[in-house]
Design a protein around this motif. Structure first.
Motif, PDB file in Angstrom:
ATOM      1  N   TYR A  54       5.300  -9.087  -5.842  1.00 24.08           N
ATOM      2  CA  TYR A  54       6.330  -8.606  -6.837  1.00 24.08           C
ATOM      3  C   TYR A  54       6.561  -7.112  -7.112  1.00 24.08           C
ATOM      4  N   LEU A  55       7.820  -6.611  -7.418  1.00 20.10           N
ATOM      5  CA  LEU A  55       8.219  -5.290  -7.670  1.00 20.10           C
ATOM      6  C   LEU A  55       7.821  -5.007  -9.155  1.00 20.10           C
ATOM      7  N   PRO A  56       7.989  -3.932  -9.611  1.00 18.27           N
ATOM      8  CA  PRO A  56       8.015  -3.450 -10.961  1.00 18.27           C
ATOM      9  C   PRO A  56       9.254  -4.252 -11.673  1.00 18.27           C
ATOM     10  N   SER A  57       8.881  -4.937 -12.653  1.00 17.00           N
ATOM     11  CA  SER A  57       9.748  -5.859 -13.294  1.00 17.00           C
ATOM     12  C   SER A  57       9.543  -5.912 -14.989  1.00 17.00           C
ATOM     13  N   GLY A  58       8.925  -4.693 -15.447  1.00 18.78           N
ATOM     14  CA  GLY A  58       8.642  -4.888 -16.962  1.00 18.78           C
ATOM     15  C   GLY A  58      10.206  -4.605 -17.709  1.00 18.78           C
ATOM     16  N   LEU A  59      10.023  -4.939 -19.077  1.00 20.55           N
ATOM     17  CA  LEU A  59      10.979  -4.681 -19.633  1.00 20.55           C
ATOM     18  C   LEU A  59      11.624  -3.163 -20.011  1.00 20.55           C
ATOM     19  N   GLY A  60      10.382  -2.289 -19.824  1.00 25.83           N
ATOM     20  CA  GLY A  60      10.858  -1.041 -20.045  1.00 25.83           C
ATOM     21  C   GLY A  60      11.430  -0.243 -18.628  1.00 25.83           C
ATOM     22  N   LEU A  61      11.591  -1.007 -17.523  1.00 24.48           N
ATOM     23  CA  LEU A  61      12.175  -0.741 -16.492  1.00 24.48           C
ATOM     24  C   LEU A  61      13.838  -0.184 -16.398  1.00 24.48           C
ATOM     25  N   ASN A  62      14.129   0.959 -16.047  1.00 24.16           N
ATOM     26  CA  ASN A  62      15.470   1.385 -16.027  1.00 24.16           C
ATOM     27  C   ASN A  62      16.244   1.390 -14.687  1.00 24.16           C
ATOM     28  N   GLU A  63      17.644   1.622 -14.815  1.00 24.92           N
ATOM     29  CA  GLU A  63      18.308   1.341 -13.540  1.00 24.92           C
ATOM     30  C   GLU A  63      17.898   2.480 -12.294  1.00 24.92           C
ATOM     31  N   THR A  64      17.628   3.551 -13.028  1.00 24.78           N
ATOM     32  CA  THR A  64      17.364   4.661 -11.879  1.00 24.78           C
ATOM     33  C   THR A  64      16.020   4.419 -11.432  1.00 24.78           C
ATOM     34  N   GLU A  65      15.119   3.798 -11.960  1.00 20.90           N
ATOM     35  CA  GLU A  65      13.826   3.532 -11.467  1.00 20.90           C
ATOM     36  C   GLU A  65      13.839   2.159 -10.416  1.00 20.90           C
ATOM     37  N   ILE A  66      14.808   1.452 -10.832  1.00 21.96           N
ATOM     38  CA  ILE A  66      15.071   0.394  -9.879  1.00 21.96           C
ATOM     39  C   ILE A  66      15.429   0.847  -8.644  1.00 21.96           C
ATOM     40  N   GLU A 126       0.720  -1.111  -0.115  1.00 23.28           N
ATOM     41  CA  GLU A 126       0.035  -0.158   0.192  1.00 23.28           C
ATOM     42  C   GLU A 126       1.061   1.249  -0.019  1.00 23.28           C
ATOM     43  N   GLU A 127       1.905   1.306   0.868  1.00 25.43           N
ATOM     44  CA  GLU A 127       2.699   2.425   0.799  1.00 25.43           C
ATOM     45  C   GLU A 127       3.348   2.700  -0.373  1.00 25.43           C
ATOM     46  N   LEU A 128       4.064   1.730  -1.025  1.00 30.57           N
ATOM     47  CA  LEU A 128       4.658   1.724  -2.162  1.00 30.57           C
ATOM     48  C   LEU A 128       3.760   2.275  -3.171  1.00 30.57           C
ATOM     49  N   GLY A 129       2.552   1.991  -3.269  1.00 28.39           N
ATOM     50  CA  GLY A 129       1.527   2.626  -4.238  1.00 28.39           C
ATOM     51  C   GLY A 129       1.424   3.940  -3.883  1.00 28.39           C
ATOM     52  N   LYS A 130       1.346   4.405  -2.833  1.00 30.92           N
ATOM     53  CA  LYS A 130       1.412   5.882  -2.552  1.00 30.92           C
ATOM     54  C   LYS A 130       2.612   6.509  -2.749  1.00 30.92           C
ATOM     55  N   HIS A 131       3.575   6.034  -3.023  1.00 35.23           N
ATOM     56  CA  HIS A 131       4.940   6.582  -3.644  1.00 35.23           C
ATOM     57  C   HIS A 131       4.898   6.263  -5.215  1.00 35.23           C
ATOM     58  N   GLY A 132       3.891   5.854  -5.803  1.00 34.68           N
ATOM     59  CA  GLY A 132       3.732   5.733  -7.223  1.00 34.68           C
ATOM     60  C   GLY A 132       4.632   4.590  -7.608  1.00 34.68           C
ATOM     61  N   ILE A 133       4.664   3.434  -6.977  1.00 38.17           N
ATOM     62  CA  ILE A 133       5.527   2.379  -7.306  1.00 38.17           C
ATOM     63  C   ILE A 133       4.573   1.238  -7.248  1.00 38.17           C
ATOM     64  N   GLY A 134       4.165   0.346  -8.536  1.00 40.62           N
ATOM     65  CA  GLY A 134       3.343  -0.553  -8.684  1.00 40.62           C
ATOM     66  C   GLY A 134       3.679  -1.829  -8.283  1.00 40.62           C
ATOM     67  N   THR A 135       2.845  -2.654  -7.704  1.00 35.98           N
ATOM     68  CA  THR A 135       3.201  -3.829  -7.329  1.00 35.98           C
ATOM     69  C   THR A 135       2.149  -4.851  -7.600  1.00 35.98           C
ATOM     70  N   ARG A 136       2.237  -6.207  -7.306  1.00 30.53           N
ATOM     71  CA  ARG A 136       1.159  -7.112  -7.522  1.00 30.53           C
ATOM     72  C   ARG A 136       1.365  -8.338  -6.319  1.00 30.53           C
TER      73      ARG A 136
END
Length: 369
Positions: free
Chosen positions: A344-356, A299-309
């Motif tokens: 799980y954390l953002p894992s898509g192919l469009g993810l970059n190192e700064t986002e990680i 929930e808190e990651l979502g508030k920070h604009g970070i998607g999870t599943r």
């Protein structure tokens, strides 16, 4: 927003789509369908491919093609997406569930062996989140007992076990090409097999059970309209050309996450490898030591604009099945822990190192709280 998945189209996708549109071949009759079937089957190491509308359709067709009937038993993991369970129950067969391995999050093979009976007709191996069970051992179990092995390899594009592609161990195998998969066709799936008769049956089933040798629109059995379009297949052909680069990127994402998150107390990270396989990191899953903590962090990651599943909810605890009187009183502790405490954390192919780095920093801050 850092979404949980962003697909990448940086190859010939546009070129092939334009070719479909200009030629007028946009339905399932176009040449890209047969090309994609041939090329994907060859990549996996199977003889025949039957492209379909989605991964769930592939499972329906696979189970119908092998002749699964009422009274047959099918062993499958309890910790999985619900699709294979739906497909089995629609045939009238009985599902026999097994718990998971604590480290790979895939089904525990010792328990598989203990659940085999004279009624066991098939085992469905659902490959979870970037790793698999020991497929060489599972293949030997099936051969010894005369059991059909079905691989649900929706999450395992290009994964290898003992140097052999996942999807090539099964008598029949299925894949999904949903947008969050390693290669995508938007929606779409495929059935793979080495058995020419199974392939022919699958082709009939996906196309309303038309028989090429019979008069058109005269039908002798049930089937589905589960066809893949030429447009979808065109995207698939372009994606397949870059699959090794996609796998390399997935492994890099897994490596970066592991480096930044390892050693945090109360956090289980995915295994980097087993003695039979290296993790392809279809997604980067984590398991916390407490259910409430896992919910809070998501929930808190979502508030920070970070998607999870969240992880899959186990089959033996699905209300839709319990209301039918299925799996009542069954208990699978490892699966229950994964379902409650994993995501799980953002894992898509469009993810970059700064986002990680941003994701890891936010995650560490929340855990430290």
């Amino acid at each position: 927003m850092i979404p949980v998945n962003t697909p990448v189209f940086n190859g010939n996708e546009e070129k092939y789509l334009v070719d479909c549109i200009r030629s007028g071949w946009i339905s399932s009759e176009g040449s890209y369908v047969t090309r994609f079937e041939r090329e994907f089957a060859s990549y996996i190491g199977m003889d025949h491919g039957v492209a379909v509308s989605n991964g769930s359709a592939a499972l329906d067709i696979a189970l119908e093609a092998i002749g699964l009937n009422e009274g047959d038993e099918v062993i499958m993991p309890t910790f999985t997406i619900i699709s294979p369970a739906f497909s089995v129950l629609r045939t009238g067969a009985k599902i026999v569930l097994v718990d998971m391995d604590n480290d790979t999050w895939n089904m525990a093979l010792d328990e598989v062996e203990s659940k085999i009976t004279p009624k066991t007709k098939a085992i469905i191996a659902v490959h979870i989140y970037g790793l698999t069970s020991n497929l060489k051992r599972l293949r030997e179990i099936c051969d010894k007992k005369g059991i059909i092995l079905i691989e649900d390899a929706a999450e395992a594009h290009g994964q290898e076990v003992f140097g052999k592609k996942v999807g090539s161990y099964g008598d029949i195998s299925t894949f999904s090409f949903y947008p969050n998969k390693t290669i995508t066709t938007g929606e779409g799936g495929i059935v793979l097999t080495r058995d020419v008769k199974l392939a022919e049956k699958a082709r009939e089933l996906r196309n309303l059970s038309f028989k090429p040798s019979k008069r058109r629109f005269v039908h002798y059995s049930f089937g589905w309209n589960y066809r893949m379009t030429n447009l979808q297949a065109a995207i698939g052909c372009a994606q397949l050309e870059n699959i090794e680069e996609h796998i390399r990127k997935k492994k890099l994402i897994g490596k970066l996450y592991t480096e930044q998150l390892k050693g945090i107390p109360g956090v289980q990270l995915p295994l980097e490898k087993t003695n039979f396989s290296v993790n392809n990191y279809w997604v980067f899953g984590i398991v916390l030591d407490d259910e409430e903590k896992a919910i809070y962090v998501q929930e808190e990651l979502g508030k920070h604009g970070i998607g999870t599943r969240p992880f899959f909810w186990s089959m033996h605890e699905q209300p839709v099945f319990n209301e039918l009187g299925l799996f009542l009183g069954e208990h699978y502790p490892i699966a229950e822990r994964l379902s409650r405490c994993g995501f799980y954390l953002p894992s898509g192919l469009g993810l970059n190192e700064t986002e990680i780095q941003s994701v890891c920093q936010a995650f560490r801050n929340l855990i430290n709280q």
